[in-house]
Scaffold this active site. Structure first.
Site, mmCIF file in Angstrom:
data_model
loop_
_atom_site.group_PDB
_atom_site.id
_atom_site.type_symbol
_atom_site.label_atom_id
_atom_site.label_comp_id
_atom_site.label_asym_id
_atom_site.label_seq_id
_atom_site.Cartn_x
_atom_site.Cartn_y
_atom_site.Cartn_z
ATOM 1 N N GLY A 472 0.970 -1.372 0.005
ATOM 2 C CA GLY A 472 -0.252 -0.147 -0.030
ATOM 3 C C GLY A 472 0.786 1.310 -0.021
ATOM 4 O O GLY A 472 0.215 2.417 -0.187
ATOM 5 N N THR A 473 2.147 1.121 -0.007
ATOM 6 C CA THR A 473 3.071 2.242 0.126
ATOM 7 C C THR A 473 3.340 2.782 -1.182
ATOM 8 O O THR A 473 3.679 3.986 -1.383
ATOM 9 C CB THR A 473 4.634 1.681 0.483
ATOM 10 N N ARG A 594 15.774 11.664 -0.696
ATOM 11 C CA ARG A 594 15.000 12.079 -1.998
ATOM 12 C C ARG A 594 13.665 11.612 -1.956
ATOM 13 O O ARG A 594 13.428 10.298 -2.014
ATOM 14 C CB ARG A 594 15.949 11.503 -3.120
ATOM 15 N N PRO A 598 6.029 12.137 -4.829
ATOM 16 C CA PRO A 598 5.566 12.960 -3.807
ATOM 17 C C PRO A 598 4.094 12.733 -3.634
ATOM 18 O O PRO A 598 3.678 12.843 -2.390
ATOM 19 C CB PRO A 598 5.376 14.408 -4.535
ATOM 20 N N THR A 600 2.487 9.510 -3.492
ATOM 21 C CA THR A 600 2.271 8.432 -2.526
ATOM 22 C C THR A 600 3.259 8.550 -1.306
ATOM 23 O O THR A 600 2.822 8.153 -0.267
ATOM 24 C CB THR A 600 2.686 7.150 -3.133
ATOM 25 N N GLU A 670 7.995 4.867 8.005
ATOM 26 C CA GLU A 670 7.636 4.700 9.584
ATOM 27 C C GLU A 670 7.718 6.153 10.310
ATOM 28 O O GLU A 670 7.076 6.396 11.320
ATOM 29 C CB GLU A 670 8.608 3.859 10.354
HETATM 30 MO MO1 MOS Z 1 7.517 -2.245 9.499
HETATM 31 S S1 MOS Z 1 7.038 -2.192 11.417
HETATM 32 O O1 MOS Z 1 9.090 -2.675 9.730
HETATM 33 O O2 MOS Z 1 6.601 -3.246 8.554
#
Ligand code: MOS
Length: 709
Positions: A472-473, A594, A598, A600, A670
């Site tokens: 989903g990233t 870098r 932008p 996502t 994160e």
């Molecule tokens: Mo993350 S907590 O390293 O998926």
């Protein structure tokens, strides 16, 4: 293969907003998730979890259930295939024995998997699973986590050693003009990705094939090969689309149970966790009790810093929520001590959850800094700037880049910090008290060895294969932009295929290291392919393929402190009649390498910040001491921030390319959640004059915390 380009390589696609390449498939339903991919002869497994918290299974009364409609098998400790857990797993970690399902009669926590009922339909499997009678011999349990545990012990983890120490803490505290000594607590928190864990296993021509939802297919494939003593090449795991994974989509009971059932029945078997089961089987963030002691001179310069974090783990597996981690990176002092300690209780094993360590640790440390700022009479941003370390406080290593001051300066300017009246409890809007707060964020970044293959196809397009995972990233899209730039072609001529263990070794989607690690391998393969294509007389029908392996290049990286940083700002309104806290606006400014895409990237960062709101105000899993199980293990009982809780929220960044990365990437998965809870708690203090040191800041806590200004 060597990489000759640097973080300043010319870019066309990288840095421009690009919608997800798989977006149309997702919104039209063409993208299939692990639990909905069709298989002929598919059977459905339903997990049965223990209803006791500690003891032994006396009997599993499977005879009656085997007579129920559609039921094909009941697997339990008395009949399930044996597995081997005596191996070393991913990154040298021993596997969580929780995955070795149905191997013995012991029950170490509530919700322990005791059986799998397999039937022709999932409805039949569920009905039979709910009818299955299991007799237990119950033993007394202890699930009570508090600040006082005589048998707590310092424990190392991925966050480093259990304890780090330098200088004379007592002496520096005694010599300090200002001392802060405070305890902070955070509750048990759960990931809850929207897509539940789901796996289908089947044998195909002597090969074990698993379609799964995970953060790394080879991670799961290797664990399954180890558990079932298989040749790693005979296990293939695919995970094309993943509906969220925040550290808990690794190898879990459902994949292992599905493989067992597929082996016993010789047909495909699917096992999907229910939301309720995810609260027991999918891992969670340990609660923490943290003590922070800070000593400073009259100008706010630290003389002493101590951060001690106590967390819990299960009796079967050691996992450390390394809350003291941020103190090892953020601030230095002549006397400096950090400790991550553990207590073992009769609870499910906790695991990685977005910003493990940093999320709860930053709440304590960054709240403590706000308290110290008040005691010193220094602006909280100025206090942090005065304590910027020249090198890693524990490691002594230089930072690759550390643009935290730039984040604070830019954030302060945009948030309007200069106009802030430092006095607490003096701003009103009707019945609401208003306040603003800030906190710093950091998260470790790095690269792990990965391989990729890039193919120039005869039709003029390019195919990149890398065993990446897009949870989903937007990783698939980011890698498309990176490959297109390296190949010097438009993005629509590049297709990136991911999520297949047959593509070879690559980093998992974890530790904020996925995109950087994969981009390195993709860049290396694409750079060489571009040169090969330029020298060739046309593309043969089978195409031209170049493979890369970054093991040597990543291994040659100089030892440095590598982190993304950020400055979080929050404005809150507190209703002193009801105790309600509303976040009115948030701003996060990050120095995170870098930025590839932008669009996502902003979603990653604001997603983390929204989770931080959730952590500050809502999330809390309550374990019942009597039963040892959770109250309300569902999304009705476990509150998460929803639309109405999320205000105007902005994330942006300062220029911060990593000088040692071929693309300049750091990592953004994160850092967005880090510091948010502290910024909100600091704003609640600024609004009310009352300090909240326990999360979440519930209405009842606001009402009973003490007098308001
Ligand atoms: Mo993350 S907590 O390293 O998926």
């Amino acid at each position: 293969m060597t990489t000759t380009t640097t973080g300043t390589r010319p870019a066309q696609a990288v840095g421009t907003a690009h919608t997800r390449v798989e977006g149309p498939d997702k919104v039209t339903g063409a993208a299939r998730y692990a639990g909905e991919i069709p298989f002929t002869e598919l059977a459905h497994g339903w997990l049965v979890l223990s209803t006791i918290t500690r003891g032994r299974i006396r009997s599993v009364e499977d005879a009656a259930v085997l007579e129920m409609p559609g039921v094909l098998a009941v697997l339990h400790h008395g009949n399930a295939p044996r597995v081997d857990t005596g191996y070393t797993g991913m990154m040298g970690m021993s596997p969580d024995p929780t995955i070795a399902v149905f191997q013995h009669d012991r029950v170490p926590h509530a919700g322990w998997p005791v059986a799998l009922v397999v039937a022709e339909t999932s409805e039949q499997a569920r009905e039979a699973a709910e009818a299955l009678v299991v007799h237990y011999e119950e033993e007394p349990h202890n699930v009570t986590f508090s600040g006082e545990h005589p048998d707590a012990y310092p424990a190392p983890g991925v966050g480093g050693p259990g304890v780090t120490e330098k200088g004379d803490l007592a002496a520096e505290l005694a010599a300090s003009a200002v001392v802060l000594d405070a305890e902070y607590t955070t509750p048990e928190e759960h990931h809850n990705p929207m897509e539940p864990h789901a796996a289908t296993a089947h044998w195909d021509g002597g090969r074990l094939e698993v379609v799964d939802s995970n953060q790394g297919t080879l991670w799961v494939a290797n664990e399954l090969a180890n558990l079932f003593s298989l040749d790693p090449a005979s296990v293939r795991v695919r995970s094309e689309h993943v509906g969220g994974g925040f550290g808990n989509k690794g190898v879990r009971a459902h994949q292992v149970a599905a493989v067992m059932a597929a082996t016993v029945l010789a047909r495909p078997v699917r096992v999907v966790m229910t939301r309720r089961q995810m609260f027991s089987l999918a891992g969670y963030r340990s609660p923490t009790t943290q003590r922070v002691r800070l000593g400073a001179d009259a100008e706010g310069r630290l003389r002493a810093l101590e951060h001690d974090c106590l967390s819990l783990t299960s009796t079967v597996h050691e996992f450390v929520e390394a809350g003291a981690g941020p103190a090892r990176v953020m601030y230095d002092a002549p006397a400096h001590r950090t400790a991550n300690r553990l207590v073992r209780l009769d609870v499910p094993s906790p695991t990685f959850m977005r910003a493990p360590g940093e999320a709860p640790g930053s709440f304590a440390l960054e709240s403590a800094f706000d308290e110290l700022a008040e005691k010193c009479g220094i602006d909280p941003i100025e206090l942090r700037l005065r304590n910027e370390p020249a090198a890693g406080p524990v490691s002594g290593l230089p930072f690759s880049t550390r643009n935290l001051p730039a984040c604070f300066r830019e954030g302060a300017r945009r948030f309007g910090w200069a106009d802030r009246d430092p006095r607490p409890g003096v701003r009103r809007d009707g019945r609401w008290l208003l306040g603003t707060g800030t906190a710093a964020a950091s998260f470790f970044v790095g690269a792990m060895p990965s391989t990729a293959a890039a193919t120039a196809e005869a039709d003029g397009t390019f195919t990149v294969r890398i065993n990446a995972s897009d949870i989903g990233t937007g990783a698939r899209t980011a890698l498309t932009l990176i490959a297109a730039d390296a190949l010097q072609v438009p993005t629509d001529r590049v297709r990136v295929r991911i999520g297949d263990s047959d593509f070879g070794p690559a980093m998992i989607a974890g530790g904020s290291m996925g995109t950087r690690s994969w981009a390195w391998a993709v860049t290396a393969a694409a750079d060489e392919l571009r040169e090969r294509v330029a020298l060739s007389d046309g593309i043969p029908p089978e195409g031209i393929t170049v493979r890369s392996d970054t093991t040597d290049a990543v291994g040659a990286l100089a030892q440095k402190e590598r982190h993304s940083f950020g400055a979080q700002f929050a404005e809150v309104a507190v209703d002193v009649a009801t105790g309600e806290v509303r976040v009115r606006r948030m701003l996060g400014i990050f120095a995170a390498g870098r930025i590839i895409n932008p669009l996502t990237a902003r979603g990653q960062l604001t997603g983390g910040m929204i989770w931080g709101i959730s952590m500050a105000l809502h999330e809390e899993a309550i374990r019942d001491e009597g039963t040892g199980a959770l109250y309300g293990a569902d999304l009705a009982g476990y509150h998460v921030a929803t639309n109405a809780d999320v205000p105007l929220i902005e994330a942006d960044w300062v220029d911060d390319p990593d000088p040692d990365d071929p693309v300049g990437i750091k990592g953004i998965g994160e850092v967005g959640i880090v510091g948010v809870a502290a910024a909100i708690a600091n704003a609640v203090w600024h609004a009310t004059g009352v300090r909240h040191r326990s999360l979440p800041i519930r209405p009842d806590r606001v009402l009973t915390a003490g007098p308001h200004a």
